[in-house]
Design an enzyme around this catalytic site. Structure first.
Site, PDB file in Angstrom:
ATOM      1  N   ARG A 511       0.814  -1.212   0.000  1.00  0.00           N
ATOM      2  CA  ARG A 511       0.000   0.000   0.000  1.00  0.00           C
ATOM      3  C   ARG A 511       0.843   1.256   0.000  1.00  0.00           C
ATOM      4  O   ARG A 511       1.753   1.406   0.808  1.00  0.00           O
ATOM      5  CB  ARG A 511      -0.890   0.003   1.237  1.00  0.00           C
ATOM      6  CG  ARG A 511      -2.305   0.326   0.893  1.00  0.00           C
ATOM      7  CD  ARG A 511      -3.065   0.574   2.134  1.00  0.00           C
ATOM      8  NE  ARG A 511      -3.439   1.971   2.092  1.00  0.00           N
ATOM      9  CZ  ARG A 511      -4.662   2.368   1.821  1.00  0.00           C
ATOM     10  NH1 ARG A 511      -5.606   1.509   1.581  1.00  0.00           N
ATOM     11  NH2 ARG A 511      -4.949   3.653   1.810  1.00  0.00           N
ATOM     12  N   TRP A 557      -1.234  14.958   7.277  1.00  0.00           N
ATOM     13  CA  TRP A 557      -1.205  13.934   6.232  1.00  0.00           C
ATOM     14  C   TRP A 557      -0.762  14.478   4.881  1.00  0.00           C
ATOM     15  O   TRP A 557      -1.020  13.868   3.842  1.00  0.00           O
ATOM     16  CB  TRP A 557      -2.556  13.215   6.146  1.00  0.00           C
ATOM     17  CG  TRP A 557      -2.726  12.215   7.259  1.00  0.00           C
ATOM     18  CD1 TRP A 557      -1.741  11.751   8.078  1.00  0.00           C
ATOM     19  CD2 TRP A 557      -3.927  11.551   7.672  1.00  0.00           C
ATOM     20  NE1 TRP A 557      -2.260  10.851   8.988  1.00  0.00           N
ATOM     21  CE2 TRP A 557      -3.591  10.711   8.758  1.00  0.00           C
ATOM     22  CE3 TRP A 557      -5.257  11.582   7.238  1.00  0.00           C
ATOM     23  CZ2 TRP A 557      -4.540   9.914   9.406  1.00  0.00           C
ATOM     24  CZ3 TRP A 557      -6.200  10.796   7.883  1.00  0.00           C
ATOM     25  CH2 TRP A 557      -5.839   9.965   8.953  1.00  0.00           C
ATOM     26  N   HIS A 690     -14.375  -2.176  11.840  1.00  0.00           N
ATOM     27  CA  HIS A 690     -13.339  -2.832  11.033  1.00  0.00           C
ATOM     28  C   HIS A 690     -13.719  -4.254  10.659  1.00  0.00           C
ATOM     29  O   HIS A 690     -13.088  -4.866   9.826  1.00  0.00           O
ATOM     30  CB  HIS A 690     -12.007  -2.829  11.779  1.00  0.00           C
ATOM     31  CG  HIS A 690     -11.512  -1.438  12.025  1.00  0.00           C
ATOM     32  ND1 HIS A 690     -11.653  -0.818  13.234  1.00  0.00           N
ATOM     33  CD2 HIS A 690     -10.946  -0.537  11.195  1.00  0.00           C
ATOM     34  CE1 HIS A 690     -11.160   0.410  13.144  1.00  0.00           C
ATOM     35  NE2 HIS A 690     -10.731   0.605  11.921  1.00  0.00           N
TER      36      HIS A 690
END
Ligand code: GLN
Ligand code: ZN
Length: 753
Positions: A511, A557, A690
Site C-alpha cells: 500500500r 497527512w 473494522h
C-alpha cells in the site's frame, strides 16, 4: 563521503506493489515475484552507485523490515511455525485463513507502518542470514561494497510486544547473543564489512532501561570481529542521551538527524572529541523540498569537528519520500523546480559533500547546483507561493475562539436541535461500493460529464438519506460519496496545494499513499462541500450534519512546505476550513463535524515538544471553528482510543461534541474519562466498524450501559467507532438498525428511572 540510510523499495512505478498483488492473486509464481524484486534492487543500487559511498542493502523488503528482522533473528511467533519460508512471511504480514497478521503500528511519527514482533519471556532466537547474504552478493556483483542495514537490538525489542505481559527489553542479553552470531557470519562476507544498525527508538524520550540496553549491546557488538565497522543510525529527533553512551563504545560512527533533531548540534563536541565518525543528516529524508545547498554547506562548515570525520547524509532513509521527479509531466514547472524526491536527493548529497570539501563539481553537477541556487531564489519571492491576502489574514487574526462558553452554547443548541437523550448518529461515510468508486473514476477520466456525475452522486445521497431515515437515526449525514480520501478531497480545492502524478510513498506492504503537497499560502477559493451537504439536507426534515476534515489532519497527512513555520501553515489551513464552516452555517447547516483523525499521531516524539504541538494544533482547531455561532453545533471525531495523556488538549479544542473510537478497547478508554472530568458531549463508538460482523442489540445495549456508568445520558451520543466506507450495505443496515433498537431500549429504561 556520502551516505544515505536507505532507499525506497516499492519501485518508481510501484513495480513491487503490482508484482506482490499478482503473486497474492496467484497470477505469478514466487520466481517471477523474486525476479521483479531483484530487478528493482539492482536498479536502485545502480542509481546510487556513482553518488553515494555508503550504499545500503537489506533496505529492500517484500513487506516490512521489521518482519525481515524477525526472520533474521528466527523469532517468528509460535502460531506461524506450521508454515515456513515465504508463506510464513506473508502470513505474519497479511494473515491467511488460519493465521492472524501481526499487529501494525506507525513507524515513529511517519506514515510508514511496521509490524510488531511478539516476544515471549525467555524468547529463543535462531539467526538466519539468507536474505542478507543474497543481497550482499548482488551488490558485489555490481562492483559495490555495500553497508548492511539491520534494525538494531534495542529498537527491535523496544518496538516489540511481550506475549505474556513481559517486557521484551528483558530479553536483551539473548537478543545480543543472536546479533553476535549474526555479526560472526557477516564478518566472513568480505575483508571489511560495514553495518548500519538503525536505532531510532532512542530518539523517543529513551527510558533508563533502553539506555542500559543500548550500552549493553554496543559495548559488545563492535568487539565481535575486527573487520566490521558499525554505524548506529538515529533519526526524526535528537539522540543526545544515546550519543553519551555510544561515544564510549567501539562503534565506528553515529548517524544524527539535523533536520528534525536540531538539538543534535549539542552532541558535536562529544563526537569531535571521540574517534567516532559523524553521519550528518543534513538533507531532509522525509520531505520533498530542494535543499538550499549553500545553506547546507554553511551549516556543515559551522560544525566544530574535523572534516575528515564528517559524512554527508540524508536525515533518514529515503523510504519516506517518492522516487523521482523524472515522470512528473503535468506538474507546474516552477513547483517542480522546488522539489526533490529520492533520486534528486542523491545529487544534492553528492554536491553538498563536494562543495564542503572544496572539490570541483563536474559539468552535470555544476548545472544542478546552479539550478538549485536559482530555484531557491525564486521560491523566496514567487507569487505562486506568497499570497499577501492570506498572510495579512493570518497576521490580523482576531477571531480565534468561539464567543460563548460551551455550557451556554449547548443550552442554546438543545433548544434548537431538540435531539433526544442518547442521540444516534454516524461518523460520516457510508459504503463506498464499486459503483460509487467507478462513478468518481469515470468523472475524473472524462468518461462522464459533470452533470452525469452530479446526478449519480445525488442518487447515492438520496439512497443514503432514505436508509438513515428508515433506520431511525437522529442526526443524518450525506455519506461522503464524492470523496476518495478525507484529506485529498479537500486539498484538491485549495490554492497553495498541489499533487504529483507519481509521488507514491509506501505506507505498508503493497500500500502506498500520495500525500498532497502544500507548497504555498493556502486559500480556499470556493466552497468545497456545501452543495452536497445542502442537497442532502433538502431531502429530509431531520438534521444533516456537515462533514469536514480539520486543519490538523489536513496538515499532518500532507507534505508541508519547509519555508514557513509550521504554525503558520496550520493557521492558514484553519482559515480555509473556517471559510467552509461559515458557508455551511450560512446555508443553514446546523451541525458541522470537523474530523481530526491525525491529531494524536502528529504528537512530537519528545515530550519536551508536546506543549508546543498542543498549543499550535489546539489553536488551529479553535481558529477553524471560531466562526461557528453559538447555535451551530461543532463536532469532532478522532479514531483511536489512547487518550490518557492528551485529555486536557482534547478538552481545549472546545468542540461541543466529540466522537471517538474504542477499537475494541472500551474499558481502557472509559478509564481515561473516569479520571478526567469531561463536561462536553461525547460519543464513544459502540461497535467496531473494522469487522464485517453485525453486532446484536443486546451487545450494543451492554456497551451503552457501560458508557452510562461514566457519562450522564444527556451528554452521551450513540455512534459506531468510525466511518462506514469500508463496509457493505448488507452489514451497515442491520448494524445501525440494531444500534438504534438498543438505544431505544436503553432510553426507555433511563426515562423510567
Ligand atoms: N468522516 C470520516 C468518515 O467517516 C472520518 C474518517 C476517519 O475518521 N478516519 O469516513
Ligand atoms: Zn475515525
Amino acid at each position: 563521503m556520502t551516505y544515505i540510510h536507505g532507499f525506497p523499495r516499492i519501485g518508481e512505478k510501484r513495480e513491487l506493489k503490482f508484482a506482490l498483488e499478482k503473486y497474492w492473486n496467484k497470477e505469478i509464481d514466487f520466481d517471477e515475484l523474486e525476479s521483479v524484486a531483484k530487478e528493482l534492487r539492482v536498479r536502485h543500487l545502480n542509481y546510487q552507485k556513482e553518488k553515494i559511498d555508503f550504499i545500503s542493502i537489506n533496505d529492500f523488503s517484500y513487506y516490512d523490515s521489521m518482519i525481515d528482522t524477525i526472520v533474521m533473528l528466527g523469532c517468528e511467533p509460535k502460531e506461524y511455525r506450521d508454515l515456513d519460508g515465504i508463506d510464513r512471511y506473508f502470513a505474519m504480514a497479511r494473515g491467511d485463513k488460519n493465521h492472524k497478521a501481526l499487529p501494525m503500528i506507525k513507524w515513529l511519527n511517519t506514515n510508514y507502518h511496521y509490524f510488531v514482533p511478539q516476544i515471549e519471556p525467555n524468547q529463543e532466537f535462531s539467526p538466519n542470514l539468507d536474505k542478507i547474504i543474497k543481497e550482499y552478493q548482488e551488490a558485489k556483483d555490481l562492483g559495490i561494497t555495500p553497508k548492511i542495514n539491520i534494525i538494531g537490538p534495542v529498537t527491535f525489542l523496544s518496538f516489540s510486544r511481550g506475549t505474556k505481559g513481559n517486557d521484551p527489553l528483558d530479553e536483551i542479553k539473548a537478543a545480543v547473543d543472536a546479533y553476535i552470531e549474526i555479526l560472526k557470519t557477516i564478518s566472513k562476507l568480505d575483508e571489511k564489512v560495514t553495518i548500519q544498525f538503525d536505532e531510532p527508538a532512542l530518539v523517543k524520550d529513551p527510558t533508563k532501561k533502553e539506555l542500559e540496553a543500548l550500552k549493553y549491546a554496543y559495548e559488545r557488538l563492535p568487539k565481535v570481529a575486527k573487520n566490521i565497522d558499525i554505524f548506529v543510525s538515529t533519526y526524526f529527533e535528537h539522540a543526545l542521551e544515546a550519543v553519551d553512551i555510544l561515544v564510549d563504545t567501539e562503534i565506528k560512527g553515529i548517524g544524527l538527524d539535523f533536520i528534525y533533531g536540531a538539538k543534535n548540534i549539542e552532541a558535536i563536541k562529544k563526537i569531535a572529541n571521540s574517534d567516532k565518525l559523524l553521519v550528518a543528516g543534513v538533507v531532509d529524508g522525509r520531505n520533498i523540498w530542494i535543499s538550499d545547498i549553500d545553506e547546507k554547506v554553511k551549516f556543515l562548515n559551522s560544525l566544530e569537528i574535523d572534516k575528515d570525520k564528517v559524512i554527508v547524509a540524508s536525515s533518514c532513509s529515503l523510504l519516506h519520500v517518492p522516487y523521482t521527479l523524472k515522470y512528473e509531466e503535468k506538474m507546474d514547472k516552477n513547483i517542480k523546480s522546488w522539489l526533490s524526491f529520492a533520486l534528486e536527493k542523491l545529487d544534492e548529497i553528492k554536491i553538498i559533500d563536494k562543495l564542503y570539501r572544496n572539490q570541483s563539481l563536474d559539468e552535470e553537477e555544476q548545472k544542478l547546483y546552479e539550478a538549485n541556487i536559482e530555484a531557491n531564489q525564486t521560491r523566496k519571492i514567487s507569487t505562486q507561493i506568497h499570497n499577501q491576502e492570506v498572510q495579512k489574514r493570518v497576521q490580523n487574526l482576531t477571531l480565534t475562539q468561539r464567543d460563548t462558553n460551551f455550557k451556554e452554547r449547548l443550552k442554546i443548541q438543545h433548544e434548537i436541535l431538540k435531539y433526544p437523550i442518547l442521540p444516534t448518529t454516524t461518523i460520516g461515510s457510508f459504503p463506498q461500493t464499486k459503483e460509487v468508486r467507478k462513478t468518481r473514476r469515470d468523472y475524473k477520466n472524462g468518461l462522464i460529464s459533470k452533470d452525469e456525475y452530479e446526478k449519480k452522486i445525488k442518487e447515492f445521497i438520496d439512497y443514503c438519506i432514505k436508509v438513515q431515515e428508515e433506520i431511525g437515526l437522529d442526526i443524518l449525514v450525506h455519506g461522503e460519496f464524492e470523496r476518495n480520501d478525507m484529506v485529498e478531497y479537500f486539498a484538491e480545492f485549495l490554492e497553495g496545494v498541489t499533487f504529483s502524478q507519481n509521488g507514491w510513498v509506501q505506507s505498508y506492504g503493497s500500500r502506498c499513499v500520495k500525500p498532497p503537497i502544500i507548497f504555498g499560502d493556502i486559500n480556499r477559493p470556493k466552497p468545497m462541500s456545501v452543495d452536497w451537504i445542502t442537497y442532502a439536507q433538502s431531502k429530509t426534515k431531520k438534521i444533516v450534519k456537515g462533514m469536514l476534515t480539520g486543519p490538523v489532519t489536513m496538515i499532518n497527512w500532507s507534505f508541508v512546505r519547509d519555508d514557513l513555520k509550521r504554525e503558520f501553515v496550520y493557521k492558514q489551513m484553519a482559515l480555509a476550513i473556517s471559510d467552509e464552516i461559515k458557508d455551511l452555517q450560512d446555508a443553514g447547516i446546523k451541525i458541522i463535524q470537523v474530523d481530526e483523525a491525525a491529531f494524536k499521531e502528529g504528537y512530537p516524539l519528545r515530550s519536551e515538544n508536546k506543549d508546543e504541538y498542543e498549543r499550535v494544533t489546539v489553536e488551529s482547531f479553535k481558529i477553524a471553528t471560531a466562526v461557528a455561532k453559538a447555535k451551530t453545533q461543532i463536532h469532532t471525531h478522532m479514531c483511536y482510543s489512547d487518550f490518557n495523556d492528551i485529555m486536557p488538549a482534547i478538552d481545549a479544542l472546545d468542540a461541543d461534541v466529540i466522537s471517538i473510537e474504542t477499537a475494541r478497547n472500551g474499558n481502557r478508554i472509559l478509564e481515561a474519562f473516569k479520571t478526567y472530568d469531561y463536561q462536553k458531549e461525547i460519543g464513544v463508538g459502540v461497535y467496531d466498524i473494522h469487522s464485517p460482523r453485525v453486532p446484536s442489540v443486546e451487545e450494543i445495549e451492554k456497551e451503552i450501559e457501560d458508557r452510562l456508568k461514566v457519562f450522564p445520558p444527556n451528554r452521551l451520543w450513540i455512534n459506531p467507532d468510525c466511518g462506514l466506507k469500508t463496509r457493505k450495505w448488507e452489514e451497515v443496515i442491520p448494524s445501525l438498525t440494531n444500534m438504534v433498537k438498543a438505544t431505544l431500549n436503553i432510553r426507555k429504561r433511563v426515562i423510567k428511572l
